[in-house]
Design a protein around this motif. Structure first.
Motif, PDB file in Angstrom:
ATOM      1  N   LYS A  67      -1.184   5.619  -7.338  1.00  0.00           N
ATOM      2  CA  LYS A  67      -0.560   5.620  -8.663  1.00  0.00           C
ATOM      3  C   LYS A  67      -0.179   7.035  -9.081  1.00  0.00           C
ATOM      4  O   LYS A  67       0.921   7.277  -9.599  1.00  0.00           O
ATOM      5  CB  LYS A  67      -1.512   5.000  -9.687  1.00  0.00           C
ATOM      6  CG  LYS A  67      -0.924   4.868 -11.082  1.00  0.00           C
ATOM      7  CD  LYS A  67      -1.902   4.163 -12.023  1.00  0.00           C
ATOM      8  CE  LYS A  67      -1.303   4.025 -13.412  1.00  0.00           C
ATOM      9  NZ  LYS A  67      -2.265   3.338 -14.348  1.00  0.00           N
ATOM     10  N   ALA A  68      -1.071   7.987  -8.842  1.00  0.00           N
ATOM     11  CA  ALA A  68      -0.797   9.373  -9.218  1.00  0.00           C
ATOM     12  C   ALA A  68       0.348   9.952  -8.395  1.00  0.00           C
ATOM     13  O   ALA A  68       1.242  10.629  -8.930  1.00  0.00           O
ATOM     14  CB  ALA A  68      -2.049  10.219  -9.045  1.00  0.00           C
ATOM     15  N   SER A  69       0.348   9.707  -7.085  1.00  0.00           N
ATOM     16  CA  SER A  69       1.414  10.233  -6.228  1.00  0.00           C
ATOM     17  C   SER A  69       2.767   9.644  -6.597  1.00  0.00           C
ATOM     18  O   SER A  69       3.784  10.346  -6.637  1.00  0.00           O
ATOM     19  CB  SER A  69       1.109   9.940  -4.761  1.00  0.00           C
ATOM     20  OG  SER A  69      -0.006  10.671  -4.311  1.00  0.00           O
ATOM     21  N   ALA A  70       2.783   8.343  -6.870  1.00  0.00           N
ATOM     22  CA  ALA A  70       4.043   7.666  -7.167  1.00  0.00           C
ATOM     23  C   ALA A  70       4.654   8.137  -8.474  1.00  0.00           C
ATOM     24  O   ALA A  70       5.888   8.161  -8.617  1.00  0.00           O
ATOM     25  CB  ALA A  70       3.811   6.158  -7.205  1.00  0.00           C
ATOM     26  N   ALA A  71       3.813   8.527  -9.421  1.00  0.00           N
ATOM     27  CA  ALA A  71       4.328   8.950 -10.725  1.00  0.00           C
ATOM     28  C   ALA A  71       5.260  10.147 -10.582  1.00  0.00           C
ATOM     29  O   ALA A  71       6.362  10.168 -11.145  1.00  0.00           O
ATOM     30  CB  ALA A  71       3.165   9.275 -11.664  1.00  0.00           C
ATOM     31  N   TRP A  72       4.848  11.164  -9.854  1.00  0.00           N
ATOM     32  CA  TRP A  72       5.690  12.343  -9.678  1.00  0.00           C
ATOM     33  C   TRP A  72       6.852  12.061  -8.733  1.00  0.00           C
ATOM     34  O   TRP A  72       7.975  12.505  -8.968  1.00  0.00           O
ATOM     35  CB  TRP A  72       4.865  13.528  -9.168  1.00  0.00           C
ATOM     36  CG  TRP A  72       5.724  14.718  -8.822  1.00  0.00           C
ATOM     37  CD1 TRP A  72       5.887  15.288  -7.605  1.00  0.00           C
ATOM     38  CD2 TRP A  72       6.560  15.453  -9.722  1.00  0.00           C
ATOM     39  NE1 TRP A  72       6.770  16.346  -7.678  1.00  0.00           N
ATOM     40  CE2 TRP A  72       7.195  16.466  -8.976  1.00  0.00           C
ATOM     41  CE3 TRP A  72       6.836  15.350 -11.095  1.00  0.00           C
ATOM     42  CZ2 TRP A  72       8.088  17.374  -9.530  1.00  0.00           C
ATOM     43  CZ3 TRP A  72       7.729  16.261 -11.648  1.00  0.00           C
ATOM     44  CH2 TRP A  72       8.334  17.255 -10.871  1.00  0.00           C
ATOM     45  N   ASP A  73       6.611  11.315  -7.670  1.00  0.00           N
ATOM     46  CA  ASP A  73       7.666  11.030  -6.705  1.00  0.00           C
ATOM     47  C   ASP A  73       8.821  10.276  -7.365  1.00  0.00           C
ATOM     48  O   ASP A  73       9.989  10.547  -7.100  1.00  0.00           O
ATOM     49  CB  ASP A  73       7.084  10.215  -5.544  1.00  0.00           C
ATOM     50  CG  ASP A  73       8.073  10.085  -4.398  1.00  0.00           C
ATOM     51  OD1 ASP A  73       8.414  11.116  -3.798  1.00  0.00           O
ATOM     52  OD2 ASP A  73       8.506   8.952  -4.119  1.00  0.00           O
TER      53      ASP A  73
ATOM     54  N   GLY B 149       0.802  -1.211   0.000  1.00  0.00           N
ATOM     55  CA  GLY B 149       0.000   0.000   0.000  1.00  0.00           C
ATOM     56  C   GLY B 149       0.834   1.259   0.000  1.00  0.00           C
ATOM     57  O   GLY B 149       1.922   1.324  -0.584  1.00  0.00           O
ATOM     58  N   MET B 150       0.343   2.262   0.694  1.00  0.00           N
ATOM     59  CA  MET B 150       0.875   3.615   0.587  1.00  0.00           C
ATOM     60  C   MET B 150       2.053   3.886   1.518  1.00  0.00           C
ATOM     61  O   MET B 150       2.074   3.436   2.664  1.00  0.00           O
ATOM     62  CB  MET B 150      -0.234   4.618   0.921  1.00  0.00           C
ATOM     63  CG  MET B 150      -1.330   4.683  -0.117  1.00  0.00           C
ATOM     64  SD  MET B 150      -2.608   5.859   0.409  1.00  0.00           S
ATOM     65  CE  MET B 150      -3.248   6.350  -1.209  1.00  0.00           C
ATOM     66  N   THR B 151       2.999   4.672   1.008  1.00  0.00           N
ATOM     67  CA  THR B 151       4.031   5.262   1.854  1.00  0.00           C
ATOM     68  C   THR B 151       3.384   6.389   2.676  1.00  0.00           C
ATOM     69  O   THR B 151       2.254   6.807   2.383  1.00  0.00           O
ATOM     70  CB  THR B 151       5.155   5.852   1.003  1.00  0.00           C
ATOM     71  OG1 THR B 151       4.628   6.953   0.246  1.00  0.00           O
ATOM     72  CG2 THR B 151       5.752   4.809   0.062  1.00  0.00           C
ATOM     73  N   PRO B 152       4.092   6.918   3.689  1.00  0.00           N
ATOM     74  CA  PRO B 152       3.483   8.005   4.471  1.00  0.00           C
ATOM     75  C   PRO B 152       3.054   9.198   3.624  1.00  0.00           C
ATOM     76  O   PRO B 152       1.951   9.725   3.808  1.00  0.00           O
ATOM     77  CB  PRO B 152       4.588   8.380   5.463  1.00  0.00           C
ATOM     78  CG  PRO B 152       5.364   7.129   5.648  1.00  0.00           C
ATOM     79  CD  PRO B 152       5.357   6.465   4.303  1.00  0.00           C
ATOM     80  N   ASN B 153       3.900   9.650   2.699  1.00  0.00           N
ATOM     81  CA  ASN B 153       3.522  10.791   1.868  1.00  0.00           C
ATOM     82  C   ASN B 153       2.291  10.487   1.020  1.00  0.00           C
ATOM     83  O   ASN B 153       1.400  11.335   0.868  1.00  0.00           O
ATOM     84  CB  ASN B 153       4.688  11.204   0.958  1.00  0.00           C
ATOM     85  CG  ASN B 153       5.750  11.989   1.699  1.00  0.00           C
ATOM     86  OD1 ASN B 153       5.536  12.460   2.809  1.00  0.00           O
ATOM     87  ND2 ASN B 153       6.912  12.125   1.093  1.00  0.00           N
ATOM     88  N   GLU B 154       2.239   9.292   0.468  1.00  0.00           N
ATOM     89  CA  GLU B 154       1.090   8.911  -0.357  1.00  0.00           C
ATOM     90  C   GLU B 154      -0.184   8.847   0.479  1.00  0.00           C
ATOM     91  O   GLU B 154      -1.250   9.303   0.046  1.00  0.00           O
ATOM     92  CB  GLU B 154       1.366   7.570  -1.031  1.00  0.00           C
ATOM     93  CG  GLU B 154       2.445   7.644  -2.098  1.00  0.00           C
ATOM     94  CD  GLU B 154       2.973   6.293  -2.540  1.00  0.00           C
ATOM     95  OE1 GLU B 154       3.713   6.246  -3.544  1.00  0.00           O
ATOM     96  OE2 GLU B 154       2.665   5.264  -1.863  1.00  0.00           O
TER      97      GLU B 154
END
Length: 360
Positions: free
Chosen positions: A338-344, A117-122
């Motif tokens: 998915k959206a957060s990871a794209a820029w990160d 799942g998600m990292t803290p920022n995500e």
């Protein structure tokens, strides 16, 4: 059946005694809320988050709103009793990891962590700027709760083992402590999975009642003393890439507070969330160095084990898709992730790799 009415009708299992549960204190414009927790008193990081939150509310309110923090075992004992005491109205609020309550509803996992799942920022992107908090409140409606994120452990380690894990087959028959949907995924690999309160994990590992455990990360794990028992430590896990903690407040009690007191709770929860995350991140690297100096062998799971984790995790998530709320939350989380990871990946990911290459 309405789950909230059912919980109120059956009462609270595992309580120390309902006589010890004081009625809400309201006098001359002053309020006192009793907060039960999933944590033993002084348990590094998690209990700190609960105390930090309560201290902030107490300070902001100038004494007009007091939160009285109770460790696990002081008013109620066990993880389920923490949840039940608040939904039944016998305590005002709890501090816990919401994935302890996947037996009540599997969607609670998304407000702590789900495997892969998600990292803290995500998580924070989704929770504060998309649908996350809205879904937390919608889930709480079913149980009479008003909830906020209130802590985060950061990326959690894969755990402590008595022997090296060389293939997925090594999990077959392994007695391992792992809550939430990650634990259910390990169960698909043949592990005998247990959910234990943090205060019980050391003794269970020392006695052989369990063969291994995940807890949090180097700093909290060192404080817990697991390095005294075993020296095999997997530093990256699949199960909790950024585990959120939460306060769950009895909704009727929350709605009875003034707007100012409600806002103080919201602000203090958000501040504790940030403070706690960086408490872990600021301490983990030095703690890891100390663990390695003490003879702990830090390891990574082989790729085929990661593949097995992934397959089992997808099966677990898919098995809950018949629940409409779980389905909505999962789809929202995965779209946001998915959206957060794209820029990160294109910004911080590239920068981190280049910084390591240039500076060493």
């Amino acid at each position: 059946m309405d789950r909230r009415k059912f919980i109120k009708s059956v009462g609270v299992a595992g309580t120390v005694g309902t006589a010890a549960m004081a009625a809400p204190a309201i006098a001359k414009g002053r309020e006192k809320l009793t907060m039960v927790t999933a944590w033993g008193r002084g348990l590094a990081g998690v209990f700190d988050a609960a105390v930090h939150f309560a201290d902030s509310v107490n300070a902001m309110s100038d004494g007009t709103l007091e939160i009285d923090v109770k460790a696990n075992g002081e008013l109620v004992s066990g993880l389920s009793a923490v949840f039940d005491s608040v939904t039944s109205g016998q305590a005002d609020m709890y501090h816990a990891a919401d994935y302890y309550y996947v037996g009540q509803h599997p969607a609670f996992a998304y407000f702590t962590a789900v495997p892969f799942g998600m990292t803290p920022n995500e998580l924070h992107n989704w929770y504060y700027h998309q649908d996350g908090h809205k879904f937390h409140l919608e889930l709480g409606e079913e149980f009479g709760l008003h909830s906020f994120l209130c802590g985060n452990t950061g990326p959690q380690a894969g755990g402590w083992f008595r022997k090296e894990i060389k293939s997925a087959a090594d999990f077959n028959g392994l007695k391992f402590r792992m809550p939430g949907l990650g634990g259910k995924a390990l169960g698909k690999l043949g592990a005998s999975v247990q959910t234990l309160p943090g205060s019980e994990v050391y003794q269970a590992l020392a006695s052989g009642a369990i063969d291994g455990t995940e807890w949090i990360g180097p700093w909290a794990d060192e404080k817990a003393g697991f390095q005294e028992i075993t020296k095999f430590y997997y530093t990256s896990g699949f199960h909790e890439p950024g585990a959120g903690l939460a306060v769950g407040i009895n909704k009727d009690r929350f709605n009875g507070l003034s707007k100012a007191h409600q806002k103080m709770i919201e602000i203090a929860a958000g501040e504790a969330n940030l403070w706690n995350l960086h408490q872990y991140l600021a301490n983990n690297s030095e703690a890891l160095t100390r663990l390695q100096a003490a003879g702990v062998k830090t390891l990574e799971f082989p790729d085929d084990v990661w593949d097995a984790f992934g397959k089992a995790s997808i099966e677990v998530l898919d098995s809950n898709m018949e629940d409409p709320l779980f389905k909505k939350i999962r789809e929202s989380v995965e779209k946001s992730m998915k959206a957060s990871a794209a820029w990160d990946r294109l910004s911080s990911g590239v920068y981190g790799a280049q910084r390591s290459r240039v500076l060493g």
